[in-house]
Every structure is written in structure tokens, then in C-alpha cells.
Motif scaffolding. Structure first.
Motif, PDB file in Angstrom:
ATOM      1  N   VAL A 131     -14.530 -53.988   3.857  1.00 10.73           N
ATOM      2  CA  VAL A 131     -15.451 -53.118   3.130  1.00 10.73           C
ATOM      3  C   VAL A 131     -14.671 -51.913   2.622  1.00 10.73           C
ATOM      4  CG1 VAL A 131     -17.437 -51.575   3.335  1.00 10.73           C
ATOM      5  CG2 VAL A 131     -17.502 -53.822   4.401  1.00 10.73           C
ATOM      6  N   ALA A 132     -14.832 -51.605   1.335  1.00  9.69           N
ATOM      7  CA  ALA A 132     -14.166 -50.442   0.742  1.00  9.69           C
ATOM      8  C   ALA A 132     -15.119 -49.252   0.769  1.00  9.69           C
ATOM      9  CB  ALA A 132     -13.737 -50.750  -0.688  1.00  9.69           C
ATOM     10  N   ILE A 133     -14.631 -48.117   1.249  1.00  7.50           N
ATOM     11  CA  ILE A 133     -15.436 -46.892   1.294  1.00  7.50           C
ATOM     12  C   ILE A 133     -14.637 -45.736   0.712  1.00  7.50           C
ATOM     13  CG2 ILE A 133     -16.763 -47.652   3.294  1.00  7.50           C
ATOM     14  CD1 ILE A 133     -15.029 -45.868   5.042  1.00  7.50           C
ATOM     15  N   SER A 134     -15.330 -44.655   0.379  1.00  8.51           N
ATOM     16  CA  SER A 134     -14.662 -43.482  -0.187  1.00  8.51           C
ATOM     17  C   SER A 134     -14.000 -42.639   0.898  1.00  8.51           C
ATOM     18  CB  SER A 134     -15.672 -42.625  -0.955  1.00  8.51           C
ATOM     19  OG  SER A 134     -16.591 -42.027  -0.049  1.00  8.51           O
ATOM     20  N   PHE A 135     -13.171 -41.702   0.478  1.00  5.40           N
ATOM     21  CA  PHE A 135     -12.489 -40.793   1.395  1.00  5.40           C
ATOM     22  C   PHE A 135     -13.517 -40.013   2.220  1.00  5.40           C
ATOM     23  CE2 PHE A 135     -10.054 -37.123   2.737  1.00  5.40           C
ATOM     24  CZ  PHE A 135      -8.767 -37.603   2.914  1.00  5.40           C
ATOM     25  N   GLU A 136     -14.555 -39.522   1.543  1.00  2.00           N
ATOM     26  CA  GLU A 136     -15.583 -38.730   2.226  1.00  2.00           C
ATOM     27  C   GLU A 136     -16.393 -39.592   3.199  1.00  2.00           C
ATOM     28  OE1 GLU A 136     -14.511 -36.555  -1.486  1.00  2.00           O
ATOM     29  OE2 GLU A 136     -14.963 -38.639  -0.984  1.00  2.00           O
ATOM     30  N   GLU A 137     -16.695 -40.819   2.811  1.00  3.29           N
ATOM     31  CA  GLU A 137     -17.443 -41.706   3.707  1.00  3.29           C
ATOM     32  C   GLU A 137     -16.655 -42.001   4.975  1.00  3.29           C
ATOM     33  OE1 GLU A 137     -20.287 -44.398   0.788  1.00  3.29           O
ATOM     34  OE2 GLU A 137     -18.156 -44.894   0.926  1.00  3.29           O
ATOM     35  N   ALA A 138     -15.336 -42.142   4.817  1.00  5.68           N
ATOM     36  CA  ALA A 138     -14.495 -42.364   5.995  1.00  5.68           C
ATOM     37  C   ALA A 138     -14.497 -41.125   6.885  1.00  5.68           C
ATOM     38  CB  ALA A 138     -13.071 -42.702   5.560  1.00  5.68           C
ATOM     39  N   ALA A 139     -14.509 -39.958   6.272  1.00  5.78           N
ATOM     40  CA  ALA A 139     -14.468 -38.715   7.036  1.00  5.78           C
ATOM     41  C   ALA A 139     -15.762 -38.480   7.814  1.00  5.78           C
ATOM     42  CB  ALA A 139     -14.195 -37.539   6.105  1.00  5.78           C
ATOM     43  N   PHE A 140     -16.895 -38.702   7.184  1.00  5.81           N
ATOM     44  CA  PHE A 140     -18.176 -38.319   7.792  1.00  5.81           C
ATOM     45  C   PHE A 140     -19.012 -39.499   8.274  1.00  5.81           C
ATOM     46  CE2 PHE A 140     -17.265 -34.808   4.747  1.00  5.81           C
ATOM     47  CZ  PHE A 140     -17.019 -33.829   5.702  1.00  5.81           C
ATOM     48  N   GLY A 141     -18.535 -40.732   8.060  1.00  5.23           N
ATOM     49  CA  GLY A 141     -19.289 -41.899   8.480  1.00  5.23           C
ATOM     50  C   GLY A 141     -20.357 -42.266   7.466  1.00  5.23           C
ATOM     51  N   CYS A 142     -20.823 -43.497   7.530  1.00  9.26           N
ATOM     52  CA  CYS A 142     -21.845 -43.953   6.586  1.00  9.26           C
ATOM     53  C   CYS A 142     -22.439 -45.274   7.080  1.00  9.26           C
ATOM     54  CB  CYS A 142     -21.249 -44.140   5.181  1.00  9.26           C
ATOM     55  SG  CYS A 142     -19.919 -45.361   5.096  1.00  9.26           S
ATOM     56  N   ILE A 230     -20.605 -47.267  10.086  1.00  9.93           N
ATOM     57  CA  ILE A 230     -19.191 -46.896  10.055  1.00  9.93           C
ATOM     58  C   ILE A 230     -19.059 -45.490  10.636  1.00  9.93           C
ATOM     59  CG2 ILE A 230     -17.197 -46.491   8.572  1.00  9.93           C
ATOM     60  CD1 ILE A 230     -18.378 -48.559   6.651  1.00  9.93           C
ATOM     61  N   PRO A 231     -18.347 -45.323  11.732  1.00 11.32           N
ATOM     62  CA  PRO A 231     -18.283 -44.015  12.401  1.00 11.32           C
ATOM     63  C   PRO A 231     -17.447 -42.998  11.632  1.00 11.32           C
ATOM     64  CG  PRO A 231     -16.791 -45.558  13.460  1.00 11.32           C
ATOM     65  CD  PRO A 231     -17.543 -46.353  12.436  1.00 11.32           C
ATOM     66  N   ALA A 232     -17.779 -41.733  11.810  1.00 10.01           N
ATOM     67  CA  ALA A 232     -17.008 -40.652  11.207  1.00 10.01           C
ATOM     68  C   ALA A 232     -15.579 -40.661  11.747  1.00 10.01           C
ATOM     69  CB  ALA A 232     -17.677 -39.308  11.497  1.00 10.01           C
ATOM     70  N   GLY A 233     -14.617 -40.473  10.870  1.00  5.12           N
ATOM     71  CA  GLY A 233     -13.216 -40.423  11.279  1.00  5.12           C
ATOM     72  C   GLY A 233     -12.493 -41.742  11.177  1.00  5.12           C
ATOM     73  N   ILE A 234     -13.174 -42.812  10.744  1.00  6.47           N
ATOM     74  CA  ILE A 234     -12.518 -44.121  10.611  1.00  6.47           C
ATOM     75  C   ILE A 234     -11.366 -44.007   9.616  1.00  6.47           C
ATOM     76  CG2 ILE A 234     -13.939 -44.984   8.701  1.00  6.47           C
ATOM     77  CD1 ILE A 234     -13.095 -47.071  11.771  1.00  6.47           C
ATOM     78  N   ASP A 235     -10.298 -44.738   9.860  1.00  5.22           N
ATOM     79  CA  ASP A 235      -9.126 -44.653   8.988  1.00  5.22           C
ATOM     80  C   ASP A 235      -8.888 -45.988   8.300  1.00  5.22           C
ATOM     81  OD1 ASP A 235      -6.983 -43.561   7.695  1.00  5.22           O
ATOM     82  OD2 ASP A 235      -5.872 -43.004   9.500  1.00  5.22           O
ATOM     83  N   ASN A 236      -8.085 -45.945   7.269  1.00  7.15           N
ATOM     84  CA  ASN A 236      -7.773 -47.137   6.491  1.00  7.15           C
ATOM     85  C   ASN A 236      -7.122 -48.209   7.378  1.00  7.15           C
ATOM     86  OD1 ASN A 236      -7.492 -48.440   3.781  1.00  7.15           O
ATOM     87  ND2 ASN A 236      -5.328 -48.364   4.311  1.00  7.15           N
TER      88      ASN A 236
END
Length: 379
Positions: A131-142, A230-236
Motif C-alpha cells: 500500500v502506498a501512502i503519503s509522507f504525512e500519512e506515515a507520520a500520523f497514521g491513517c 496504519i500506525p503513526a510513525g510507520i516507515d517505508n
């Protein structure tokens, strides 16, 4: 029936993406809390202490941790989820073969050993997707919805593969084991070999009237939409495991997992290193010399920063707490902003004359780095 266990990550109070150090710290904290010496005559604390030690034994071992992340308890405890005839997880080694080998040397006295029961509960296969997510979504979760094609238990036959009103027959040749054994007498003793039963195809049972919906397989393919948190802080590149959302198990075994690998899209301004956010900011010559109030973008929005006078190009300053939230939910990283002086272009004659006069008035006395350079050059 296998005893119900708590998830090892839940036992230690850490997330699935926790680092080795985080797992170790969590273990020490929990072990101190439930240690028998600190909780005399407390049976509940004693059980908790055993549970914590068991969880740490698995999560501190990279190999065991990887198997647990993929297969759950069945990946680290072969007896977990097993029926009377076999285990829910097979590491690929058949002890029955070992019995055949020893039987050839000891006249069959060793026995045939344990064999995998084809009708024992078997865990379903896991499904992998990205799943592809944005930088902000990775930072704050979604929350993301994903579509999955998976095998589910046939509702018509409830997974046994037989037409309604019928049941499978235990294979009379292998007696439900799925294997037939051939013994040969040799000068060294009895040599025994095993092979899949040809009558039942190694399944241990024979279906005379296959289910019309699943054609005797016991499972049908269906498309499902699944909500993934998707938890906040997830990384690529990190993977989230959604338990029980993979392919259906066999013979009443548990379903596999849905393994979602995260791809974080690059950001136009920000880069990431762990929980730190990095970015570059261009400033003018006048701002560097005189100082200025800068407006800096962050993942939370714009913030003000007072740039001190005399700032050199390449200077990096920190915005505390403006980085990526830690994956375990404890604190946030910082943002580091590196400023670069942009040289103006296409000056008119009047601007160039003013700049020359400025350079003449300043001379070399205010350029510390230039003076250091030329002193080194002379040496």
C-alpha cells in the motif's frame, strides 16, 4: 484444544515494529513488575512473569520473531493449534523418514516415528500486498481500505468438500494417514519406505460426491474489502500484519494473515531519518547577515524561527518535537533545517555599484573563514 495465549507484543506492551532495544527495555520493566521475589505468594504475578519471559524469548530472537510475525504462535510452538494427529506448523522435517532410516538398520525395531496427519488442522496461507501512502500519512497514521482476493471456507459444505448430506470416507488403504509404507527384507534388516497413498492422493480420505460449489476443495475464492489501520510513525518498507485476514485454513485450522508492506511516497520538501525530519531552506544574503524571522514548513504546518545575525550557509538548526512520532507512541523526533544562502542573479547597474561599495567598506576584517583559509594557504 490449544490454550489461548496473549499476543507476545501485547504481553510486553510494545508495537510490532519495536526495535531490539525497545523490546529489551519493555521486558526489563515487565520482569521487574512481576518478579516472584517482589510478589511473594502471588500466583497471578507468577503466571505473568512466565508469560513475559516466554514473550521475550521469542521476540529477542530474530529468527523466532520472524516466524512468529508470519505464522503467529504456530511458527514458534509446533504443538500450538494442533489436533490429536499432528501440529499446526510444520518446519519441513518429517520424523517419519527418520524412523524409516533407523528401521533399515535395526530391523524395524525403531518404529516409524511421528507423521503429519493430512486431516489435522492446518493454518491458511498468508496474503501479501503493498500500500502506498503519503509522507504525512506515515507520520500520523491513517486508515486504508484494501481489496483482497482470498480463499474462504465453502459455506455449502463447511470446508469438508462433500456435497450436502454426504461425508468423506476414510481411505481404506492408508487408514487416513495419507501415506502407505512398503517394507523390504534386506541382509541388514527391514528397509521401510513411505510414499503418498495413490488411492486418496495423500489426503487420507475419499470424497465420492464433491461439493458443487467448491468442487471438493472445501474453499472458494472471494474478493473482500478490508480496513487496515496504519500506525503513526510507520516507515517505508515496514510490514503490518492483520491477523486472520489471509486464506482460510484447512480442516478447521486458523486463517492466515494479511501482510501489508508500506511504501511511503517521497515528499517535495521533507526527508526522513528514523524519527527525524530533514529539510533545506534558502535564505537571502541580507537575512544571513542581519538575521530575520523565518517561516519554516513542518509536517504540523508553518512555524516561526528567529534566524540569528551572521548565520553561515550550511548551518543546521533544530525544531524540537516537530519530527516523526515514535512507532510505539512514545514521543516524537525533531526537525532539522539546513539553511543555504542564495546568491542573487541579474543585478542591475545600480545594485552592483551598491554591492561594490558595501564590499569595499567591509574589507576582509569581517570574513573569519576567509582569513582562516588564507592563513592555511600560506602555511
Amino acid at each position: 484444544m490449544a490454550e489461548q495465549k496473549r499476543d507476545y507484543y501485547e504481553v510486553l506492551g510494545v508495537s510490532k515494529g519495536a526495535s531490539e532495544d525497545e523490546i529489551k527495555k519493555a521486558y526489563k520493566k515487565m520482569a521487574r513488575k512481576y518478579h516472584p521475589d517482589l510478589n511473594p505468594d502471588n500466583k497471578e504475578a507468577e503466571e505473568k512473569f512466565k508469560e513475559v519471559n516466554e514473550a521475550y524469548e521469542v521476540l529477542s530472537d530474530p529468527d523466532k520473531k520472524a516466524r512468529y510475525d508470519q505464522f503467529g504462535f504456530a511458527g514458534v510452538d509446533p504443538s500450538y493449534g494442533a489436533g490429536a494427529g499432528g501440529a499446526g506448523f510444520d518446519g519441513g522435517f518429517d520424523f517419519g523418514d527418520l524412523g524409516d532410516i533407523f528401521g533399515s538398520f535395526f530391523g524395524g525395531g525403531f518404529g516409524t516415528g511421528r507423521r503429519t496427519n493430512p486431516n489435522a488442522p492446518q493454518r491458511g496461507e498468508s496474503i501479501r500486498l503493498s500500500v502506498a501512502i503519503s509522507f504525512e500519512e506515515a507520520a500520523f497514521g491513517c486508515e486504508k481500505e484494501v481489496s483482497v482476493d482470498r480463499m474462504e471456507e465453502c459455506s455449502a459444505c463447511h470446508g469438508n468438500g462433500c456435497a450436502p448430506g454426504t461425508s468423506p470416507e476414510v481411505c481404506p488403504d492408508c487408514h487416513g494417514t495419507g501415506q502407505v509404507q512398503i517394507r523390504r527384507q534386506t541382509p541388514m534388516g527391514v528397509f521401510a519406505t513411505s510414499s503418498p497413498c495413490t488411492r486418496c492422493g495423500g489426503k487420507g480420505r475419499i470424497i465420492h460426491q464433491p461439493c458443487p460449489d467448491c468442487h471438493g476443495t472445501g474453499a472458494v475464492r472471494k474478493r473482500r474489502t478490508i480496513q487496515v489501520s496504519i500506525p503513526a510513525g510507520i516507515d517505508n518498507g515496514q510490514t503490518i500484519s492483520v491477523r486472520g485476514q489471509g486464506n482460510a485454513g484447512k480442516n478447521g485450522g486458523p486463517a492466515g494473515d494479511l501482510l501489508v508492506t508500506i511504501t511511503v511516497k517521497p515528499h517535495e520538501l521533507f526527508r526522513r531519518e528514523g524519527t527525524s525530519v530533514l529539510c533545506d531552506a534558502p535564505i537571502t544574503f541580507a537575512q544571513a547577515v542581519l538575521g530575520a524571522e523565518l517561516e519554516i514548513p513542518t509536517i504540523d504546518g508553518k512555524v516561526k524561527y528567529n534566524l540569528p545575525e551572521g548565520t553561515q550557509s550550511g548551518t543546521t538548526f533544530r525544531l524540537k518535537g516537530k519530527g516523526i512520532p515514535a512507532l510505539n507512541g512514545r514521543g516524537r523526533g525533531d526537525q532539522y533545517v539546513t539553511v543555504h544562502i542564495e546568491t542573487p542573479r541579474n543585478l542591475n547597474r545600480e545594485q552592483k555599484e551598491a554591492l561594490k561599495k558595501f564590499a569595499e567598506s567591509v574589507g576582509e576584517s569581517n570574513y573569519e573563514e576567509r582569513k582562516k583559509f588564507f592563513r592555511k594557504f600560506k602555511k
